[in-house]
Design an enzyme around this catalytic site. Structure first.
Site, PDB file in Angstrom:
ATOM      1  CB  SER A   1      -0.905   0.004   1.228  1.00  0.00           C
ATOM      2  OG  SER A   1      -0.115   0.116   2.392  1.00  0.00           O
ATOM      3  CE  LYS A   2      -2.282   5.547  -2.983  1.00  0.00           C
ATOM      4  NZ  LYS A   2      -3.195   6.572  -3.378  1.00  0.00           N
ATOM      5  NE  ARG A   3       2.516   0.872   6.799  1.00  0.00           N
ATOM      6  CZ  ARG A   3       2.796  -0.289   7.394  1.00  0.00           C
ATOM      7  NH1 ARG A   3       2.214  -1.393   6.979  1.00  0.00           N
ATOM      8  NH2 ARG A   3       3.638  -0.356   8.396  1.00  0.00           N
ATOM      9  CG  HIS A   4       4.488  -0.937   1.737  1.00  0.00           C
ATOM     10  ND1 HIS A   4       5.104  -1.208   2.921  1.00  0.00           N
ATOM     11  CD2 HIS A   4       3.279  -1.540   1.781  1.00  0.00           C
ATOM     12  CE1 HIS A   4       4.306  -1.967   3.672  1.00  0.00           C
ATOM     13  NE2 HIS A   4       3.188  -2.168   2.999  1.00  0.00           N
ATOM     14  N   GLY A   5       5.500   3.231  -0.398  1.00  0.00           N
ATOM     15  CA  GLY A   5       6.058   3.972  -1.523  1.00  0.00           C
ATOM     16  C   GLY A   5       5.192   3.820  -2.753  1.00  0.00           C
TER      17      GLY A   5
END
Length: 375
Positions: A214-218
């Site tokens: 998800s977005k938290r991974h880039g």
RNA sequence: GGCGCCUUCGUCAAGUGGUUAAGACACCGCCCUCUCACGGCGGGUUCAAGGGUUCGAAUCCCUUAGGCGUCACCA
């Protein structure tokens, strides 16, 4: 044997998650490797979630990834329309038939599927084998919503049957709802398609925990990656290997044609795969290194700034082996325009027996010589 | 919590009863080299745990643990 037909059935959000892209890729590769058809179908039955132009966005993204549908909203086909909101009358007809047959009932303006209270339902999945779930776990799910739209669980079954889909390739999140679909096929007396439930693509956070990408991974969408300056071919190649590996071969660099030639279902992995940006960087670099200076200059053009064409090609020859993604370029060539602060330490080199003092002695005459050298 | 799925190096993975448990990325070292790269060579780290079955188990069975998913008029 029936013709192999697979489909990619996204809901129209303006975003192509890497996991979705991979699902589409595998469905495409399988169909093409078997000489079959790949269908794009838009599942826009949730009015609240509709995003304008999302269909065009999806088609453009697939095109960029070289995943070309044989049938779809703008590709035509014998089973049109390929957008579910345009097929409402079809779902209504089948839902009413189910009510008439006693397999469904009305409730608050919606139609619900009547589940058996006892027994269990088993279906076969290519990756997981037989999966059995007790019918007591199944809810009387809504088939047709009160706004007249079908739910995913209903439209999906109707369309997959009507469009003669032979293999359903989708994420594991659908495993537990598959028995409901199977019951529907049985109610209608339809032949069951082959199910293939793919493990999700995971991301690794800085603290080491792994969870669904998800977005938290880039960057997590195809477009994020394109914007970062990865080549579409490299992204597709990397994503193909995230959950699939070729049989009897250690090859890692694959063109789309090679992917099609080598793809087979038994190379699919049933456990989740962690997206590794470092490996993507390496693979991306392999693609750059394989390019001619001219081709590299072309794809990298907008990252150079105001150099003339020959200069860009020369820079390309140097940058090719050093770049993981095109957006690395500006920083790498910034020193050509603005002289950076040099640390005196740079003049200490044991191997060359150089010290700052010695450098000063050497550099003074060197400057004179260099000034007289032609460009 | 019920139900379901998953579990081989840090990561992607090969492997389907007998292998020194491939390969790749990353990491480390060496070589090449005027720098950084590229390239070459080499290295460490892996079968989640515990029970079985078997002459023999990463491979078969059971239990446990952990992870993930699902239980919507979302897909």
């Amino acid at each position: 044997m029936n013709r192999i037909r697979t489909r990619f059935a996204p809901s129209p959000t303006g975003y192509m998650h890497i996991g979705n892209l991979r699902t589409a890729l595998y469905a495409y590769l399988f169909a093409k490797s078997q000489g079959g058809d790949f269908i794009l179908r838009i599942e826009d039955t949730d009015r609240a979630r509709y995003v304008a132009d999302a269909v065009e966005f999806i088609e453009r993204t697939l095109a960029a990834a070289k995943i070309i549908p044989d049938e779809g909203p703008h590709h035509g086909g014998a089973f049109a329309p390929y957008v579910q909101s345009e097929r409402m009358d079809i779902y209504k007809k089948y839902a009413e038939q189910l009510v008439a047959d006693g397999h469904a009932y009305y409730e608050n303006g919606a139609i619900r599927q009547k589940m058996p209270r006892a027994g269990e339902t088993t279906f076969f999945d290519v990756l997981h084998g037989n999966i059995t779930i007790a019918n007591s776990e199944l809810e009387d799910q809504v088939l047709l919503k009160s706004d007249g739209m079908p739910t995913y669980n209903f439209a999906n079954v109707i369309d997959d049957h009507l469009m003669e889909i032979s293999h359903i390739i989708r994420g594991t999140e659908f495993i537990t709802s598959t028995p409901k679909h199977v019951l529907l096929y049985e109610f209608f007396g339809w032949e069951l398609p082959t199910f293939i439930h793919l493990a999700p693509v995971m991301g690794k956070a800085e603290d080491g925990t792994v969870s669904k990408l998800s977005k938290r991974h880039g960057a997590t969408s195809f477009n994020d990656l394109i914007e970062a300056g990865y080549l579409p071919e490299a992204i597709t190649n990397y994503v193909a290997l995230l959950g699939w590996s070729p049989k009897n071969s250690c090859q890692e660099i694959f063109s789309m044609d090679e992917l099609i030639k080598n793809f087979s279902l038994d190379g699919l992995s049933k456990s989740p795969a962690v997206f590794d940006y470092a490996k993507l960087d390496w693979m991306s670099g392999e693609y750059f290194k394989a390019m001619s200076d001219e081709d590299f200059a072309k794809v990298a053009d907008k990252y150079f700034g105001d150099f003339d064409a020959p200069r860009k090609i020369f820079l390309s020859s140097l940058l090719k082996t050093r770049v993981a993604k095109l957006s690395d370029i500006p920083d790498m060539i910034a020193f050509l325009k603005n002289l950076p602060q040099f640390d005196v330490e740079l003049f200490n080199n044991k191997r060359n027996k150089i010290t700052p003092q010695k450098s000063a002695e050497i550099l003074a005459p060197a400057i004179k010589i260099l000034e007289n050298v032609d460009d």
